[in-house]
Design a protein around this motif. Structure first.
Motif, PDB file in Angstrom:
ATOM      1  N   THR A 130       0.852  -1.187   0.000  1.00  0.00           N
ATOM      2  CA  THR A 130       0.000   0.000   0.000  1.00  0.00           C
ATOM      3  C   THR A 130       0.887   1.235   0.000  1.00  0.00           C
ATOM      4  N   VAL A 144      -3.135   3.763  -2.049  1.00  0.00           N
ATOM      5  CA  VAL A 144      -3.306   2.956  -3.248  1.00  0.00           C
ATOM      6  C   VAL A 144      -2.771   1.565  -2.944  1.00  0.00           C
ATOM      7  N   GLN A 145      -3.687   0.614  -2.903  1.00  0.00           N
ATOM      8  CA  GLN A 145      -3.334  -0.760  -2.581  1.00  0.00           C
ATOM      9  C   GLN A 145      -3.123  -1.559  -3.871  1.00  0.00           C
ATOM     10  N   ARG A 146      -2.191  -2.481  -3.852  1.00  0.00           N
ATOM     11  CA  ARG A 146      -2.027  -3.454  -4.931  1.00  0.00           C
ATOM     12  C   ARG A 146      -2.655  -4.753  -4.452  1.00  0.00           C
ATOM     13  N   GLU A 471       1.844  -7.263 -12.763  1.00  0.00           N
ATOM     14  CA  GLU A 471       0.829  -6.237 -13.005  1.00  0.00           C
ATOM     15  C   GLU A 471      -0.365  -6.792 -13.772  1.00  0.00           C
ATOM     16  N   THR A 475      -4.217  -5.711  -9.480  1.00  0.00           N
ATOM     17  CA  THR A 475      -4.780  -4.417  -9.853  1.00  0.00           C
ATOM     18  C   THR A 475      -4.629  -3.463  -8.674  1.00  0.00           C
ATOM     19  N   THR A 476      -5.060  -2.230  -8.855  1.00  0.00           N
ATOM     20  CA  THR A 476      -4.952  -1.243  -7.777  1.00  0.00           C
ATOM     21  C   THR A 476      -6.326  -0.920  -7.196  1.00  0.00           C
ATOM     22  N   LYS A 477      -6.303  -0.539  -5.953  1.00  0.00           N
ATOM     23  CA  LYS A 477      -7.519  -0.105  -5.261  1.00  0.00           C
ATOM     24  C   LYS A 477      -7.194   1.157  -4.479  1.00  0.00           C
ATOM     25  N   TRP A 478      -7.986   2.195  -4.682  1.00  0.00           N
ATOM     26  CA  TRP A 478      -7.769   3.484  -4.022  1.00  0.00           C
ATOM     27  C   TRP A 478      -8.683   3.586  -2.805  1.00  0.00           C
TER      28      TRP A 478
END
Length: 490
Positions: A130, A144-146, A471, A475-478
């Motif tokens: 994060t 921003v989490q991966r 990648e 994915t990313t999470k905000w």
């Protein structure tokens, strides 16, 4: 199934779903042949659409708990899988020889690359991080989490079944995903069930990896278009890949497609001819040319052309052909009759169009002779098609501009190579070739776990290996946190 056996002679007649080896029951069965001898190696179940649904149900149910495991626990499973590759290396090499016709050089390279991919994937377990940053809004913090994508589908081919499955499966698992794997029908053990055994022994929880064997004509669409798939990792022909990508896109699954190639090998007039021919022999005839990144067309400057053709034909004639279990043999059988007949048809059409058969062109059962064709042009059948065989059409060019034009005159853009005595010139040519991977003073059969692998144009979408595969499967999470009361304008 016998416990902890990794040999091709074991009983592999089962699906692997939710941590259970599922016997065939009333399903049809598929025989698996050794292409070198035509003997039946084993039998596997012909999975059904119900089996596909069960595999996805198991993957969905298991994924969250697996992703929630501490990173070091996920890494430990991947590391243990790598140790099992070491412990059972000889069994894996034999299985590749028997099931896919892999001569020892190719089988070892495949095992080595898969082993390297497992090592590379271990680090992905720690990469679900994060990152925190400031906000343009007072009193707010952004995170921003991966995170893992969820369920990764892997459909792997028969030519490098173990590596091309492992390079998707290991990163997906390390990053906290669950996987549904469908291996190619000719190689269900080395492309699928063997991986299930490895990760089961390594301690992977039930349901995180599921393997469904069967015919693509029966279950391919059900797997490619399954609504629970979040990533579709496919390696195979462009024709099939387009259909798979289309099915995946209907459910907004990310398509990661490594597809066909028509790879040029450019030899300039100042090249080291000895080195170029050495590269050419390896790049054309390894694994009988059944490699998406093998040399498909030899583009040689007219001043070297005759000598190049002569040397290449002499080397091709001298290659030992035979059962790949004999380590002296370099060229083994092609995978089946349909592949053999297609590549031989390309040779026949090319000769009819005016090319000269310098050597080869024949076969004994599934052993296709290493073949060299001179006086070839870019539009002849063995050159304009991905021939996928031990075939080397040699095309002359007069200058650098023509070489680049010929190299790019294809819908594909996977790999290429350039041989030149001037490295700056070679780099310039490499930069102008439309391919995702170009190798200078080498041949195009290269894969390294830490370097991105993939093509341009009709050769695919996305990349394997390197950071890029991580990648693809994450994915990313905000997440924003308003730490102080926010004032709004209304």
């Amino acid at each position: 199934m016998s416990e902890s056996s990794f040999t091709i002679s074991d009983d592999w007649n089962a699906l692997y779903i939710d941590g259970e080896w599922v016997e065939p029951g009333d399903r049809d069965e598929l025989g698996v042949e050794n292409p070198a001898t035509r003997e039946r190696v084993t039998t596997v179940p012909a999975g059904t659409e119900d089996d596909v649904d069960r595999a996805y149900d198991a993957a969905v149910a298991a994924q969250s708990a697996w992703a929630d495991r501490p990173a070091d626990e996920r890494a430990e499973v991947i590391e243990r899988a790598g140790e099992l590759l070491d412990d059972h290396r000889d069994d894996i090499l034999e299985a590749l020889a028997v099931e896919s016709g892999s001569a020892n050089t190719k089988a070892f390279a495949e095992w080595q690359t898969a082993r390297g991919m497992v090592d590379h994937a271990v680090g992905f377990a720690d990469d679900l991080t994060t990152e925190t940053s400031d906000s343009m809004i007072p009193g707010k913090t952004n995170e921003v989490q991966r995170i893992p994508k969820g369920v990764v589908t892997v459909i792997s081919p028969w030519n490098f079944p173990f590596n091309l499955s492992m390079r998707a499966v290991a990163p997906a698992l390390a990053a906290g995903n669950a996987v549904v794997l469908k291996p190619a029908s000719p190689t269900p053990v080395t492309g699928g069930l063997l991986l299930a055994r490895i990760f089961e022994e390594a301690g992977l929880p039930d349901g995180v990896l599921n393997v469904v064997t069967g015919r693509g004509s029966d279950i391919g669409d059900a797997i490619a278009g399954h609504p629970d798939a979040d990533v579709m990792a496919f390696t195979g022909s462009t024709e099939v890949g387009k259909r798979v990508a289309s099915k995946a896109a209907e459910n907004l699954a990310l398509p990661a497609m490594e597809l066909g190639g028509n790879n040029p090998f450019v030899v300039t007039e100042d090249a080291d001819l000895d080195a170029a021919v050495d590269s050419a022999v390896f790049g054309s005839f390894l694994h009988q040319g059944q490699i998406c990144i093998s040399i498909n067309r030899h583009l040689v400057h007219e001043s070297l052309y005759d000598e190049y053709v002569e040397r290449l034909a002499e080397r091709a004639e001298a290659l030992p052909v035979g059962d790949p279990r004999d380590r002296e043999n370099v060229v083994g059988p092609v995978i089946d009759e349909s592949q053999r007949d297609q590549m031989l048809a390309y040779v026949e059409e090319t000769v009819e169009a005016g090319a000269t058969l310098e050597t080869g062109g024949g076969h004994e059962d599934l052993y296709v002779e290493p073949t060299v064709l001179s006086d070839a042009t870019n539009d002849m059948a063995a050159a304009c098609n991905e021939h996928f065989g031990p075939i080397a059409p040699v095309i002359p060019f007069s200058d650098e501009e023509e070489a680049v034009e010929l190299a790019n005159d294809t819908e594909y853009g996977l790999a290429a190579a350039v041989h030149s005595g001037d490295l700056d010139r070679a780099r310039d040519i490499a930069d102008r070739i439309e391919a995702g991977m170009v190798h200078v003073n080498d041949q195009p059969i290269n894969e390294e776990p830490h370097v991105p692998f993939g093509g341009l144009k009709d050769s695919g979408i996305g990349r394997y290996d390197g950071r890029e595969i991580f990648e693809e499967v994450t994915t990313t999470k905000w997440v924003s946190v308003q730490e102080e009361t926010r004032e709004y304008p209304f």
